[in-house]
Design a protein around this motif. Structure first.
Motif, PDB file in Angstrom:
ATOM      1  N   SER A 114       0.845  -1.199   0.000  1.00 23.23           N
ATOM      2  CA  SER A 114       0.000   0.000   0.000  1.00 23.23           C
ATOM      3  C   SER A 114       0.878   1.245   0.000  1.00 23.23           C
ATOM      4  N   VAL A 115       0.554   2.171  -0.893  1.00 24.33           N
ATOM      5  CA  VAL A 115       1.146   3.511  -0.892  1.00 24.33           C
ATOM      6  C   VAL A 115      -0.010   4.470  -0.639  1.00 24.33           C
ATOM      7  N   ASP A 116      -0.020   5.106   0.515  1.00 21.35           N
ATOM      8  CA  ASP A 116      -1.180   5.914   0.876  1.00 21.35           C
ATOM      9  C   ASP A 116      -0.780   7.141   1.685  1.00 21.35           C
ATOM     10  N   ASN A 117      -1.607   8.161   1.586  1.00 23.57           N
ATOM     11  CA  ASN A 117      -1.470   9.386   2.387  1.00 23.57           C
ATOM     12  C   ASN A 117      -0.121  10.068   2.180  1.00 23.57           C
ATOM     13  N   CYS A 118       0.411  10.032   0.970  1.00 23.80           N
ATOM     14  CA  CYS A 118       1.724  10.621   0.696  1.00 23.80           C
ATOM     15  C   CYS A 118       1.602  11.837  -0.217  1.00 23.80           C
ATOM     16  N   PHE A 119       2.490  12.804  -0.024  1.00 24.09           N
ATOM     17  CA  PHE A 119       2.733  13.871  -0.981  1.00 24.09           C
ATOM     18  C   PHE A 119       3.897  13.428  -1.858  1.00 24.09           C
ATOM     19  N   LEU A 120       3.753  13.536  -3.180  1.00 19.49           N
ATOM     20  CA  LEU A 120       4.832  13.207  -4.101  1.00 19.49           C
ATOM     21  C   LEU A 120       4.971  14.346  -5.104  1.00 19.49           C
TER      22      LEU A 120
ATOM     23  N   HIS B 266      -5.367   7.690  -1.624  1.00 15.48           N
ATOM     24  CA  HIS B 266      -5.277   8.905  -0.795  1.00 15.48           C
ATOM     25  C   HIS B 266      -3.901   9.562  -0.875  1.00 15.48           C
ATOM     26  N   ASN B 267      -3.342   9.666  -2.087  1.00 15.85           N
ATOM     27  CA  ASN B 267      -2.091  10.387  -2.279  1.00 15.85           C
ATOM     28  C   ASN B 267      -2.349  11.665  -3.056  1.00 15.85           C
ATOM     29  N   THR B 268      -1.440  12.626  -2.904  1.00 18.06           N
ATOM     30  CA  THR B 268      -1.498  13.856  -3.694  1.00 18.06           C
ATOM     31  C   THR B 268      -0.209  13.971  -4.501  1.00 18.06           C
TER      32      THR B 268
ATOM     33  N   PHE C 286      -7.680   1.190   6.579  1.00 18.31           N
ATOM     34  CA  PHE C 286      -6.271   1.378   6.931  1.00 18.31           C
ATOM     35  C   PHE C 286      -5.801   2.812   6.680  1.00 18.31           C
ATOM     36  N   VAL C 287      -6.671   3.701   6.246  1.00 19.22           N
ATOM     37  CA  VAL C 287      -6.283   5.108   6.077  1.00 19.22           C
ATOM     38  C   VAL C 287      -7.312   5.990   6.788  1.00 19.22           C
ATOM     39  N   ALA C 288      -7.464   5.778   8.077  1.00 22.17           N
ATOM     40  CA  ALA C 288      -8.444   6.515   8.871  1.00 22.17           C
ATOM     41  C   ALA C 288      -7.933   7.894   9.274  1.00 22.17           C
ATOM     42  N   SER C 289      -6.669   8.212   8.977  1.00 23.09           N
ATOM     43  CA  SER C 289      -6.128   9.545   9.241  1.00 23.09           C
ATOM     44  C   SER C 289      -5.397  10.020   7.999  1.00 23.09           C
ATOM     45  N   ASP C 290      -4.975  11.308   7.998  1.00 26.31           N
ATOM     46  CA  ASP C 290      -4.345  11.866   6.810  1.00 26.31           C
ATOM     47  C   ASP C 290      -2.838  12.000   7.003  1.00 26.31           C
ATOM     48  N   ILE C 291      -2.179  12.693   6.101  1.00 32.22           N
ATOM     49  CA  ILE C 291      -0.718  12.791   6.127  1.00 32.22           C
ATOM     50  C   ILE C 291      -0.217  13.459   7.403  1.00 32.22           C
ATOM     51  N   ASP C 292      -1.051  14.310   8.015  1.00 34.20           N
ATOM     52  CA  ASP C 292      -0.662  14.994   9.248  1.00 34.20           C
ATOM     53  C   ASP C 292      -1.115  14.262  10.500  1.00 34.20           C
ATOM     54  N   GLY C 293      -1.757  13.097  10.325  1.00 33.32           N
ATOM     55  CA  GLY C 293      -2.275  12.366  11.465  1.00 33.32           C
ATOM     56  C   GLY C 293      -3.656  12.813  11.902  1.00 33.32           C
TER      57      GLY C 293
ATOM     58  N   GLY D 107      -7.152  12.827  -1.840  1.00 25.06           N
ATOM     59  CA  GLY D 107      -5.775  13.214  -1.618  1.00 25.06           C
ATOM     60  C   GLY D 107      -5.257  12.839  -0.245  1.00 25.06           C
ATOM     61  N   ALA D 108      -4.036  13.278   0.050  1.00 31.02           N
ATOM     62  CA  ALA D 108      -3.383  12.911   1.304  1.00 31.02           C
ATOM     63  C   ALA D 108      -3.837  13.758   2.474  1.00 31.02           C
TER      64      ALA D 108
END
Length: 576
Positions: free
Chosen positions: A225-231, A261-263, A413-420, A430-431
């Protein structure tokens, strides 16, 4: 982890790999012993990596020390390794050693990728004995910390070789010569199953942000899984590696991958062997079905935001090996929906093609053409996502973004975002989960002293886990000491102090914070440019979102009527 019986005809090769692996394990054991005081036996529970604290059975002095113990001693239960940022970016590297594989067409293997030069990584994890769906291993930013991996001059930022059920989350990864993150299955280390790259900001690397490399029936790369990331700002090398599709997230011979959920900010203009895409997969077709089964399509591509600002490149590229009897059946992700795309510079949207050009598959010049051909993306949109400051690497959503409340239901498995920050019942694409945005509003004005009236300004946005947030006096008296006072909100009415100076803070809560010893901050000397910066500790308590903290600064000034000057106040409303 090996998931299939070994091929009897490859016993000699396997024996050689076993010998090499044991030698490497001895090296890792010696490195672990040299690290000083560390845990004994398999790990379970919570550990830290904090180079500024003394080594202990629960604190490792470096990422490599933690990795060595994990790979040699293994785990007997769930393990969390919390990483601190107090010592600055992590830059020390470890060598990556490859087992390789047989050439394409050989028995039991698929060719290994060309070597990465230098073949090094800052965070290198290899297969961990005892890891399982219940005995997971998480290497994560500690609460309120923002650890950075600076891989300048190093091949890879993060490398997971043959790891199972490992999560790496909360890192800023930059500078790698090749990949920000590499996850690989290899004959030396075995399969790589159930790994996760989450809540990372990956940027300014020579090639892909995340590259997943599988191998064959024995050495599989499954369920990543690649999730909640800024690229963003990837493929900076003029000649990136040519052994995989050029994608910000790129995969090769993988099974069951989730990209959710990536941006993405696709701002790379490099062309040559290929063009850069946000997401790219090389899938095995039927040509070598005697060796490996066809690679499955990606499992989910969902809830992503893609902003592509260059005319070259695409959102998607899917390559497949060609059969001798005709082109392959072109595949798309099993689920591809609830994504936001914006291509202001134009360019093709997606392409299918056969590897080495044996068959040029269909090209999809527009999002509408992609939708029509695939029957997917019913709930996706083509719209400006309205990001905060994409050119500066801030890919958070602004209020009013069409991506807000537009994603599919929360994935478990992505119940929060990139900042928690927690995802809402109607999550955002998006993330970033755009919640209360975080505002800094000026209140009143300062009073003039020996110079013009100084100002207090916010540097950044007051939001959870913002490590870089600060307040700054501007236009102050050089050499004078400055202080920053706080209160739980502004006063109902300003309190005159004389000489045109006014206190704008709520006095009862200001005195309470002073009595508690948390206010004021300082003294901080004002420099020759008239500025003094107060770095504030990151806010880590989610319940404080929406709360107000009002701050106002003062500094000594003999030219002021009351002996010191006061700035305006700034009312900070904490956001996500």
């Amino acid at each position: 982890m090996r998931t299939a019986p070994l091929n009897p005809s490859g016993d000699g090769q396997i024996l050689r790999h076993g010998i090499r692996r044991h030698r490497l394990m001895i090296v890792l054991l010696l490195a672990s012993a040299a690290a000083g005081q560390g845990p004994t036996g398999p790990l379970t529970g919570i550990y830290t990596v904090n180079p500024t604290a003394p080594p202990s059975p629960t604190n490792f002095p470096s990422l490599s020390a933690a990795a060595s113990v994990l790979s040699t001693q293994g785990v007997s239960g769930p393990v969390l390794v919390s990483v601190y940022d107090d010592a600055g970016p992590y830059t020390a590297s470890s060598p990556m050693i490859w087992g390789g594989g047989s050439p394409i067409g050989g028995v039991g293997g698929i060719a290994a990728p060309p070597p990465i030069s230098p073949s090094t990584a800052v965070l290198l994890l290899t297969s961990i004995p005892g890891s399982s769906p219940t005995n997971t291993v998480t290497v994560s930013a500690a609460l309120g910390e923002s650890p950075a991996i600076d891989a300048t001059g190093i091949g890879v930022g993060v490398a997971l070789l043959g790891t199972d059920f490992v999560t790496v989350e909360g890192f800023d990864v930059s500078g790698a010569i090749a990949y920000g993150v590499f996850v690989g299955a290899d004959p030396l280390w075995g399969s790589a199953i159930g790994n996760r790259i989450s809540r990372c900001s990956i940027h300014d690397c020579g090639a892909s942000g995340v590259f997943l490399q599988g191998r064959d029936l024995i050495d599989r790369l499954d369920n990543t899984s690649v999730d909640n990331c800024f690229l963003y700002s990837l493929f900076l090398s003029p000649s990136p590696p040519n052994h995989a599709p050029w994608g910000y997230v790129a995969t090769n011979r993988d099974y069951g991958t989730d990209v959710v959920h990536n941006t993405f900010l696709v701002n790379s203009a490099v062309v040559g062997w290929g063009e850069v895409s946000a997401m790219a997969q090389w899938a095995l077709g039927t040509a070598f079905s005697n060796l490996v089964p066809p690679t499955t399509p990606w499992n989910r591509v969902q809830n992503n935001v893609v902003l592509k600002t260059t005319a070259v490149g695409r959102v998607y590229e899917f390559q497949q090996l060609c059969s001798a009897i005709g082109p392959p059946t072109w595949s798309t992700p099993t689920v591809c929906d609830f994504n936001c795309y914006w291509l202001p510079a134009g360019g093709n949207f997606a392409i299918h093609r056969g590897y080495t050009g044996c068959f040029l598959g269909p090209s999809y010049p527009t999002f509408a053409a992609w939708q029509a051909a695939t029957g997917q993306e019913t709930n996706s949109m083509e719209a400006d996502p309205v990001l905060v400051a994409p050119l500066a690497g801030d890919l958070h959503l602004r209020p009013g973004s069409p991506c807000v409340n537009s994603a599919a239901v929360v994935l478990p498995f992505v119940a929060s975002d990139i900042d928690g920050a927690p995802r809402g019942p109607l999550p955002d694409m998006g993330a970033d989960e755009e919640g209360p945005y975080g505002q800094a509003t000026s209140v009143g004005s300062g009073c003039a002293g020996g110079a013009m009236a100084a100002q207090l300004v916010a540097l950044g946005r007051p939001r959870l886990f913002n490590q870089g947030f600060a307040m700054q006096i501007q236009g102050g008296l050089p050499g004078a000491p400055g202080w920053l006072f706080g209160a739980q909100g502004p006063a109902t009415a300003g309190v005159p102090l004389g000489g045109g100076c006014t206190l704008y803070l709520d006095i009862p809560s200001m005195l309470s914070l002073m009595n508690a010893g948390v206010s004021p901050l300082g003294p901080v000397p004002i420099n020759g440019q008239g500025t003094a910066t107060f770095n504030l500790s990151p806010i880590t308590t989610v319940s404080l979102v929406g709360a107000s903290l009002c701050v106002q600064s003062a500094f000594s000034d003999a030219g002021a009527t009351i002996g010191f000057a006061i700035t305006n106040a700034v009312d900070l409303v904490i956001g996500y």
